[in-house]
Design an enzyme around this catalytic site. Structure first.
Site, PDB file in Angstrom:
ATOM      1  N   GLY A   1      36.162  -8.441 -35.302  1.00 15.42           N
ATOM      2  CA  GLY A   1      36.051  -8.305 -33.919  1.00 15.42           C
ATOM      3  C   GLY A   1      34.733  -7.173 -33.602  1.00 15.42           C
ATOM      4  O   GLY A   1      34.832  -6.680 -32.707  1.00 15.42           O
TER       5      GLY A   1
ATOM      6  N   LEU B   1      31.724  -7.539 -33.039  1.00 10.14           N
ATOM      7  CA  LEU B   1      30.543  -7.827 -32.245  1.00 10.14           C
ATOM      8  C   LEU B   1      31.039  -7.176 -30.689  1.00 10.14           C
ATOM      9  O   LEU B   1      30.394  -7.375 -29.577  1.00 10.14           O
ATOM     10  CB  LEU B   1      30.213  -9.462 -31.930  1.00 10.14           C
ATOM     11  CG  LEU B   1      29.647  -9.812 -33.283  1.00 10.14           C
ATOM     12  CD1 LEU B   1      29.284 -11.320 -33.142  1.00 10.14           C
ATOM     13  CD2 LEU B   1      28.356  -8.881 -33.893  1.00 10.14           C
TER      14      LEU B   1
ATOM     15  N   ASP C   1      33.292 -11.293 -37.094  1.00  9.52           N
ATOM     16  CA  ASP C   1      33.724 -11.727 -35.573  1.00  9.52           C
ATOM     17  C   ASP C   1      33.767 -13.460 -35.615  1.00  9.52           C
ATOM     18  O   ASP C   1      33.531 -14.137 -36.533  1.00  9.52           O
ATOM     19  CB  ASP C   1      32.724 -11.097 -34.608  1.00  9.52           C
ATOM     20  CG  ASP C   1      33.564 -10.934 -33.326  1.00  9.52           C
ATOM     21  OD1 ASP C   1      33.978 -11.911 -32.691  1.00  9.52           O
ATOM     22  OD2 ASP C   1      33.276  -9.710 -32.687  1.00  9.52           O
TER      23      ASP C   1
ATOM     24  N   TYR D   1      49.176  -7.726 -22.724  1.00 12.45           N
ATOM     25  CA  TYR D   1      48.361  -7.105 -23.429  1.00 12.45           C
ATOM     26  C   TYR D   1      49.446  -5.921 -23.932  1.00 12.45           C
ATOM     27  O   TYR D   1      49.373  -5.579 -25.174  1.00 12.45           O
ATOM     28  CB  TYR D   1      47.182  -6.579 -22.736  1.00 12.45           C
ATOM     29  CG  TYR D   1      46.242  -5.598 -23.372  1.00 12.45           C
ATOM     30  CD1 TYR D   1      45.526  -6.176 -24.449  1.00 12.45           C
ATOM     31  CD2 TYR D   1      46.035  -4.241 -22.972  1.00 12.45           C
ATOM     32  CE1 TYR D   1      44.658  -5.255 -25.173  1.00 12.45           C
ATOM     33  CE2 TYR D   1      45.274  -3.556 -23.386  1.00 12.45           C
ATOM     34  CZ  TYR D   1      44.445  -3.936 -24.575  1.00 12.45           C
ATOM     35  OH  TYR D   1      43.638  -3.103 -25.244  1.00 12.45           O
TER      36      TYR D   1
HETATM   37  P1  NAD Z   1      35.993  -6.644 -26.956  1.00 12.30           P
HETATM   38  O1  NAD Z   1      36.833  -7.745 -26.133  1.00 12.30           O
HETATM   39  O2  NAD Z   1      34.615  -6.006 -26.561  1.00 12.30           O
HETATM   40  O3  NAD Z   1      35.695  -6.991 -28.363  1.00 12.30           O
HETATM   41  C1  NAD Z   1      36.803  -7.742 -29.133  1.00 12.30           C
HETATM   42  C2  NAD Z   1      35.970  -8.668 -30.203  1.00 12.30           C
HETATM   43  O4  NAD Z   1      37.347  -9.369 -30.857  1.00 12.30           O
HETATM   44  C3  NAD Z   1      35.211  -9.677 -29.581  1.00 12.30           C
HETATM   45  O5  NAD Z   1      33.917  -9.574 -30.211  1.00 12.30           O
HETATM   46  C4  NAD Z   1      35.846 -11.423 -29.878  1.00 12.30           C
HETATM   47  O6  NAD Z   1      34.794 -12.007 -30.254  1.00 12.30           O
HETATM   48  C5  NAD Z   1      36.522 -10.789 -31.119  1.00 12.30           C
HETATM   49  N1  NAD Z   1      37.650 -11.916 -31.063  1.00 12.30           N
HETATM   50  C6  NAD Z   1      38.594 -12.385 -30.078  1.00 12.30           C
HETATM   51  N2  NAD Z   1      39.359 -12.956 -30.789  1.00 12.30           N
HETATM   52  C7  NAD Z   1      38.991 -13.161 -31.991  1.00 12.30           C
HETATM   53  C8  NAD Z   1      39.640 -13.868 -33.375  1.00 12.30           C
HETATM   54  N3  NAD Z   1      40.479 -14.921 -33.137  1.00 12.30           N
HETATM   55  N4  NAD Z   1      39.253 -13.617 -34.320  1.00 12.30           N
HETATM   56  C9  NAD Z   1      38.360 -12.721 -34.954  1.00 12.30           C
HETATM   57  N5  NAD Z   1      37.617 -12.040 -33.774  1.00 12.30           N
HETATM   58  C10 NAD Z   1      38.007 -12.264 -32.501  1.00 12.30           C
HETATM   59  O7  NAD Z   1      37.143  -5.557 -27.327  1.00 12.30           O
HETATM   60  P2  NAD Z   1      36.808  -3.851 -27.706  1.00 12.30           P
HETATM   61  O8  NAD Z   1      36.765  -3.111 -26.337  1.00 12.30           O
HETATM   62  O9  NAD Z   1      35.779  -3.800 -28.722  1.00 12.30           O
HETATM   63  O10 NAD Z   1      38.377  -3.615 -28.179  1.00 12.30           O
HETATM   64  C11 NAD Z   1      38.556  -3.581 -29.691  1.00 12.30           C
HETATM   65  C12 NAD Z   1      39.954  -3.152 -29.835  1.00 12.30           C
HETATM   66  O11 NAD Z   1      40.425  -1.788 -29.248  1.00 12.30           O
HETATM   67  C13 NAD Z   1      41.114  -4.133 -29.265  1.00 12.30           C
HETATM   68  O12 NAD Z   1      42.225  -4.272 -30.022  1.00 12.30           O
HETATM   69  C14 NAD Z   1      41.509  -3.485 -28.057  1.00 12.30           C
HETATM   70  O13 NAD Z   1      42.796  -3.885 -27.415  1.00 12.30           O
HETATM   71  C15 NAD Z   1      41.470  -1.735 -28.422  1.00 12.30           C
HETATM   72  N6  NAD Z   1      41.265  -1.212 -27.343  1.00 12.30           N
HETATM   73  C16 NAD Z   1      40.045  -1.221 -26.433  1.00 12.30           C
HETATM   74  C17 NAD Z   1      39.730  -0.389 -25.570  1.00 12.30           C
HETATM   75  C18 NAD Z   1      38.592  -0.142 -24.585  1.00 12.30           C
HETATM   76  O14 NAD Z   1      38.447   0.425 -23.473  1.00 12.30           O
HETATM   77  N7  NAD Z   1      37.503  -0.961 -24.929  1.00 12.30           N
HETATM   78  C19 NAD Z   1      40.827   0.652 -24.953  1.00 12.30           C
HETATM   79  C20 NAD Z   1      41.892   0.746 -25.773  1.00 12.30           C
HETATM   80  C21 NAD Z   1      42.111  -0.297 -26.900  1.00 12.30           C
HETATM   81  N1  SER Z   2      40.201  -0.658 -21.798  1.00  7.19           N
HETATM   82  C1  SER Z   2      41.413  -1.819 -22.117  1.00  7.19           C
HETATM   83  C2  SER Z   2      41.847  -2.592 -21.071  1.00  7.19           C
HETATM   84  O1  SER Z   2      41.197  -2.421 -19.851  1.00  7.19           O
HETATM   85  C3  SER Z   2      42.580  -0.741 -22.428  1.00  7.19           C
HETATM   86  O2  SER Z   2      43.055  -0.877 -23.512  1.00  7.19           O
HETATM   87  O3  SER Z   2      42.021  -3.569 -21.569  1.00  7.19           O
END
Ligand code: NAD
Ligand code: SER
Length: 330
Positions: free
Chosen positions: A8, A10, A34, A138
């Site tokens: 993931g 990107l 990704d 989620y």
């Molecule tokens: P994002 O949605 O920006 O990026 C997720 C990436 O996963 C995307 O680039 C997408 O193309 C890729 N993806 C989706 N399905 C896929 C698959 N089947 N195989 C491979 N890649 C796939 O998410 P993010 O904000 O970068 O979050 C990354 C992780 O951190 C996630 O597990 C999310 O739950 C966790 N997280 C994020 C936040 C936040 O605020 N950004 C907060 C808490 C937890």
């Molecule tokens: N930033 C994330 C969301 O809102 C929290 O995991 O989904």
């Protein structure tokens, strides 16, 4: 050192974690992956759908990967629209990574979330160990993910580490469809001198963290002495507990024309209302020295400076997009 794989890569976190890992450990040692067939100009990139078990195992085995930062997931708001996809990507994807980690002996980073808590969890100073009965798909995948990581650690000895991340604010890549996205969108609107229509109520209090602190926390946790980690795969971390109104007020200290209207989206409001207001991150501080550097004021200053530099518009005088002075309810 064996190579590091970022799934993931990107997305919002991967866009900043991947370059940080390359800077820390060498560009040649970090493989980004990704769904798209994209090519990374800055290092190795391989297309990988983490729901495909054989492809995950093939890449990890073939490249002799030693650590996986498993970021691929579907975030909260999109997950609520597509719960079956969310289960498949978030759970099958994690299972495939853990299985490959077991077979090939690699470490795994798993990003859990404030979403792993639910309405029956104490909302203020949410303890490290407490009730976890989330009401979103989620959140269900995050709790189940934490448990699956625990199982792989105790049953098979896989070194899995993780953070319960709050909403992350960043400028390099857009957020991917979460409930905390409003915070990022607010800064982009301010930098473009546009009114922002916030989908959460002004007093909705949630934990947040600026991306540089989140990246440092992930790498620090993965490099920490395992003997010190009491809660290896799910540490509470946070840097601030804020509302949309408070973020808007801080932005207005820099650009007084910024205005916010509140057009509440019931789906995302319900998700936010089920999450904690403020996490207790004491265990992360004690066990591996978690110490965020950015509070709301520092984050706001840095975000606006970076977006201003990126768009070249932040320092413009009042533009035609400027909202009416009396329109701001934020
Ligand atoms: P994002 O949605 O920006 O990026 C997720 C990436 O996963 C995307 O680039 C997408 O193309 C890729 N993806 C989706 N399905 C896929 C698959 N089947 N195989 C491979 N890649 C796939 O998410 P993010 O904000 O970068 O979050 C990354 C992780 O951190 C996630 O597990 C999310 O739950 C966790 N997280 C994020 C936040 C936040 O605020 N950004 C907060 C808490 C937890
Ligand atoms: N930033 C994330 C969301 O809102 C929290 O995991 O989904």
């Amino acid at each position: 050192m064996r190579p590091i794989l970022v799934t993931g890569a990107l997305g919002q976190i991967g866009a900043e974690l991947t370059p940080a890992l390359r800077k820390a450990f060498g560009a040649a040692r970090v493989i980004a992956s990704d769904l798209p067939e994209a090519q990374s100009a800055d290092g190795a990139y391989e297309r990988l759908d983490c729901t495909q078990a054989e492809a995950v195992a093939d890449l990890i085995g073939r490249q002799d990967v030693g650590a996986v930062y498993h970021l691929a997931a579907i975030l909260s708001a999109i997950a609520e629209d597509r719960p079956q996809d969310a289960w498949r990507v978030n759970m099958d994807g994690l299972y495939n990574v853990l299985e490959a980690a077991r077979r090939f002996g690699c470490k795994v980073f798993f990003p859990s979330s404030i979403a792993a808590f639910g309405p029956s969890t104490p909302r203020r100073h949410t303890p490290q160990t407490t009730i976890q009965r989330p009401t979103t798909i989620y959140g269900v995948t995050k709790v189940a993910g934490e448990l699956l990581c625990d199982y792989y650690a105790t049953r098979f000895g896989v070194d899995v580490r993780g953070l319960r991340l709050p909403g992350l604010v960043s400028w390099a890549a857009p957020p991917g469809g979460g409930t905390t996205d409003y915070a990022v969108e607010m800064f982009h609107s301010a930098a473009r001198r546009r009114r922002y229509f916030c989908f959460l109520r002004p007093e909705t209090r949630l934990d947040m963290m600026y991306m540089p602190d989140a990246i440092r926390a992930m790498i620090d946790l993965m490099e920490a002495d395992p003997k010190r980690l009491r809660y290896a795969n799910a540490y509470n971390v946070t840097a601030m507990s804020v509302t949309p109104r408070e973020i808007a007020a801080e932005i207005r200290r820099h650009t007084s024309l910024f205005a916010v209207d509140y057009c509440v989206d019931p789906k995302r409001q319900a998700i936010a209302d089920s999450w904690p207001e403020s996490l207790d991150a004491e265990a992360a501080r004690e066990d591996w020295g978690f110490s965020p550097r950015f509070g709301l004021a520092d984050m706001t200053r840095d975000m606006l400076a970076r977006l201003g530099a990126a768009t070249g518009r932040f320092d413009d005088p009042v533009s035609s997009e400027a909202p009416n002075a009396d329109a701001g309810i934020g």
